[in-house]
Design a protein around this motif. Sequence first.
Motif, PDB file in Angstrom:
ATOM      1  N   ASN A 133       0.798  -1.226   0.000  1.00 15.29           N
ATOM      2  CA  ASN A 133       0.000   0.000   0.000  1.00 15.29           C
ATOM      3  C   ASN A 133       0.832   1.278   0.000  1.00 15.29           C
ATOM      4  O   ASN A 133       0.364   2.323   0.432  1.00 15.29           O
ATOM      5  CB  ASN A 133      -0.990   0.019   1.168  1.00 15.29           C
ATOM      6  N   ASP A 134       2.071   1.190  -0.493  1.00 18.91           N
ATOM      7  CA  ASP A 134       2.915   2.387  -0.600  1.00 18.91           C
ATOM      8  C   ASP A 134       2.221   3.384  -1.523  1.00 18.91           C
ATOM      9  O   ASP A 134       1.967   3.082  -2.681  1.00 18.91           O
ATOM     10  CB  ASP A 134       4.285   2.004  -1.153  1.00 18.91           C
ATOM     11  N   PRO A 135       1.896   4.569  -1.010  1.00 20.70           N
ATOM     12  CA  PRO A 135       1.178   5.542  -1.829  1.00 20.70           C
ATOM     13  C   PRO A 135       1.969   6.051  -3.039  1.00 20.70           C
ATOM     14  O   PRO A 135       1.385   6.576  -3.976  1.00 20.70           O
ATOM     15  CB  PRO A 135       0.870   6.684  -0.856  1.00 20.70           C
ATOM     16  N   SER A 136       3.271   5.868  -3.045  1.00 20.14           N
ATOM     17  CA  SER A 136       4.081   6.329  -4.167  1.00 20.14           C
ATOM     18  C   SER A 136       4.188   5.273  -5.266  1.00 20.14           C
ATOM     19  O   SER A 136       4.798   5.514  -6.293  1.00 20.14           O
ATOM     20  CB  SER A 136       5.484   6.707  -3.691  1.00 20.14           C
ATOM     21  N   ARG A 137       3.596   4.112  -5.012  1.00 21.49           N
ATOM     22  CA  ARG A 137       3.636   3.008  -5.983  1.00 21.49           C
ATOM     23  C   ARG A 137       2.215   2.520  -6.205  1.00 21.49           C
ATOM     24  O   ARG A 137       1.270   3.104  -5.723  1.00 21.49           O
ATOM     25  CB  ARG A 137       4.519   1.882  -5.439  1.00 21.49           C
ATOM     26  N   THR A 191       7.663  -5.944   2.286  1.00 18.53           N
ATOM     27  CA  THR A 191       8.823  -5.492   3.032  1.00 18.53           C
ATOM     28  C   THR A 191       8.377  -4.405   3.999  1.00 18.53           C
ATOM     29  O   THR A 191       7.584  -3.544   3.639  1.00 18.53           O
ATOM     30  CB  THR A 191       9.863  -4.924   2.044  1.00 18.53           C
ATOM     31  N   SER A 192       8.903  -4.436   5.207  1.00 15.68           N
ATOM     32  CA  SER A 192       8.557  -3.373   6.159  1.00 15.68           C
ATOM     33  C   SER A 192       9.072  -2.037   5.634  1.00 15.68           C
ATOM     34  O   SER A 192      10.025  -1.982   4.846  1.00 15.68           O
ATOM     35  CB  SER A 192       9.149  -3.673   7.534  1.00 15.68           C
ATOM     36  N   GLY A 193       8.454  -0.976   6.085  1.00 16.74           N
ATOM     37  CA  GLY A 193       8.843   0.357   5.648  1.00 16.74           C
ATOM     38  C   GLY A 193      10.297   0.694   5.919  1.00 16.74           C
ATOM     39  O   GLY A 193      10.996   1.188   5.025  1.00 16.74           O
ATOM     40  N   PRO A 194      10.787   0.443   7.145  1.00 11.83           N
ATOM     41  CA  PRO A 194      12.198   0.753   7.409  1.00 11.83           C
ATOM     42  C   PRO A 194      13.161  -0.047   6.523  1.00 11.83           C
ATOM     43  O   PRO A 194      14.182   0.482   6.087  1.00 11.83           O
ATOM     44  CB  PRO A 194      12.374   0.383   8.885  1.00 11.83           C
ATOM     45  N   ILE A 195      12.807  -1.290   6.231  1.00  8.71           N
ATOM     46  CA  ILE A 195      13.666  -2.097   5.354  1.00  8.71           C
ATOM     47  C   ILE A 195      13.630  -1.537   3.933  1.00  8.71           C
ATOM     48  O   ILE A 195      14.661  -1.437   3.263  1.00  8.71           O
ATOM     49  CB  ILE A 195      13.241  -3.580   5.366  1.00  8.71           C
ATOM     50  N   ARG A 196      12.449  -1.141   3.462  1.00 10.53           N
ATOM     51  CA  ARG A 196      12.341  -0.548   2.125  1.00 10.53           C
ATOM     52  C   ARG A 196      13.161   0.741   2.047  1.00 10.53           C
ATOM     53  O   ARG A 196      13.872   0.985   1.070  1.00 10.53           O
ATOM     54  CB  ARG A 196      10.871  -0.271   1.794  1.00 10.53           C
ATOM     55  N   LEU A 245      13.282  15.289   1.163  1.00  6.13           N
ATOM     56  CA  LEU A 245      12.715  16.394   1.945  1.00  6.13           C
ATOM     57  C   LEU A 245      11.298  16.728   1.485  1.00  6.13           C
ATOM     58  O   LEU A 245      10.425  17.016   2.302  1.00  6.13           O
ATOM     59  CB  LEU A 245      13.597  17.633   1.843  1.00  6.13           C
ATOM     60  N   PHE A 246      11.084  16.691   0.174  1.00  6.73           N
ATOM     61  CA  PHE A 246       9.748  16.952  -0.350  1.00  6.73           C
ATOM     62  C   PHE A 246       8.810  15.755  -0.184  1.00  6.73           C
ATOM     63  O   PHE A 246       7.610  15.887  -0.404  1.00  6.73           O
ATOM     64  CB  PHE A 246       9.809  17.379  -1.825  1.00  6.73           C
ATOM     65  N   SER A 247       9.374  14.608   0.198  1.00  9.20           N
ATOM     66  CA  SER A 247       8.580  13.393   0.389  1.00  9.20           C
ATOM     67  C   SER A 247       8.509  13.009   1.865  1.00  9.20           C
ATOM     68  O   SER A 247       8.403  11.839   2.208  1.00  9.20           O
ATOM     69  CB  SER A 247       9.207  12.237  -0.396  1.00  9.20           C
ATOM     70  N   ILE A 248       8.569  13.991   2.745  1.00  8.32           N
ATOM     71  CA  ILE A 248       8.628  13.712   4.179  1.00  8.32           C
ATOM     72  C   ILE A 248       7.413  12.926   4.667  1.00  8.32           C
ATOM     73  O   ILE A 248       7.536  12.077   5.552  1.00  8.32           O
ATOM     74  CB  ILE A 248       8.840  15.017   4.997  1.00  8.32           C
ATOM     75  N   ASP A 249       6.246  13.156   4.071  1.00  8.65           N
ATOM     76  CA  ASP A 249       5.059  12.390   4.459  1.00  8.65           C
ATOM     77  C   ASP A 249       5.247  10.907   4.157  1.00  8.65           C
ATOM     78  O   ASP A 249       4.867  10.053   4.951  1.00  8.65           O
ATOM     79  CB  ASP A 249       3.808  12.914   3.746  1.00  8.65           C
ATOM     80  N   ARG A 250       5.833  10.608   3.015  1.00  6.87           N
ATOM     81  CA  ARG A 250       6.094   9.207   2.670  1.00  6.87           C
ATOM     82  C   ARG A 250       7.128   8.602   3.615  1.00  6.87           C
ATOM     83  O   ARG A 250       6.996   7.456   4.042  1.00  6.87           O
ATOM     84  CB  ARG A 250       6.592   9.076   1.231  1.00  6.87           C
ATOM     85  N   LEU A 251       8.157   9.366   3.970  1.00 10.11           N
ATOM     86  CA  LEU A 251       9.158   8.867   4.913  1.00 10.11           C
ATOM     87  C   LEU A 251       8.517   8.509   6.249  1.00 10.11           C
ATOM     88  O   LEU A 251       8.793   7.438   6.813  1.00 10.11           O
ATOM     89  CB  LEU A 251      10.259   9.901   5.137  1.00 10.11           C
ATOM     90  N   ARG A 252       7.671   9.380   6.750  1.00  7.19           N
ATOM     91  CA  ARG A 252       6.973   9.104   8.021  1.00  7.19           C
ATOM     92  C   ARG A 252       6.113   7.863   7.883  1.00  7.19           C
ATOM     93  O   ARG A 252       6.070   7.010   8.782  1.00  7.19           O
ATOM     94  CB  ARG A 252       6.132  10.296   8.443  1.00  7.19           C
ATOM     95  N   TRP A 253       5.392   7.766   6.755  1.00  4.04           N
ATOM     96  CA  TRP A 253       4.529   6.616   6.515  1.00  4.04           C
ATOM     97  C   TRP A 253       5.354   5.324   6.486  1.00  4.04           C
ATOM     98  O   TRP A 253       4.985   4.349   7.117  1.00  4.04           O
ATOM     99  CB  TRP A 253       3.757   6.796   5.197  1.00  4.04           C
ATOM    100  N   LEU A 254       6.472   5.345   5.767  1.00  3.90           N
ATOM    101  CA  LEU A 254       7.323   4.156   5.684  1.00  3.90           C
ATOM    102  C   LEU A 254       7.840   3.735   7.051  1.00  3.90           C
ATOM    103  O   LEU A 254       7.850   2.541   7.383  1.00  3.90           O
ATOM    104  CB  LEU A 254       8.515   4.396   4.756  1.00  3.90           C
ATOM    105  N   LEU A 255       8.256   4.683   7.851  1.00  2.00           N
ATOM    106  CA  LEU A 255       8.807   4.355   9.164  1.00  2.00           C
ATOM    107  C   LEU A 255       7.772   3.764  10.113  1.00  2.00           C
ATOM    108  O   LEU A 255       8.116   3.066  11.054  1.00  2.00           O
ATOM    109  CB  LEU A 255       9.478   5.584   9.790  1.00  2.00           C
ATOM    110  N   ARG A 256       6.478   4.006   9.845  1.00  2.00           N
ATOM    111  CA  ARG A 256       5.421   3.431  10.676  1.00  2.00           C
ATOM    112  C   ARG A 256       4.989   2.040  10.212  1.00  2.00           C
ATOM    113  O   ARG A 256       4.288   1.334  10.936  1.00  2.00           O
ATOM    114  CB  ARG A 256       4.201   4.350  10.672  1.00  2.00           C
TER     115      ARG A 256
END
Length: 100
Positions: free
Chosen positions: A34-38, A46-51, A87-98
């Motif tokens: 469910n990665d919103p960028s894909r 794969t877990s978000g931190p691993i990705r 930096l412009f994808s900070i929302d995705r970074l937060r999402w991945l880390l969760r």
Amino acid sequence: MWGYREAGNGGHILWAILLPVLAMTLWAVFATRNDPSRSGKTVVQTSGPIRLALEWTLFSCAFWALFQMGMPTLARIFILITAVHYLFSIDRLRWLLRQR
């Protein structure tokens, strides 16, 4: 380009093809569901931190290859553009880390 330059004994073409194919395969196969960028679909969940670690590893390898080939300015521009993208994808970074 790095594989082509570094391979010896006629393996230039093989490495020039295999390394990008390996990177593309890792990028496409290992994804967070469910990665919103894909598309949200994945072959290997794969877990978000691993990705994120996979992405950073591939980008770091590209940076290192450019630097090692004697293109430090291009390497720095590449890593700067990558950092700005994140930096412009900070929302995705937060999402991945969760995503566990």
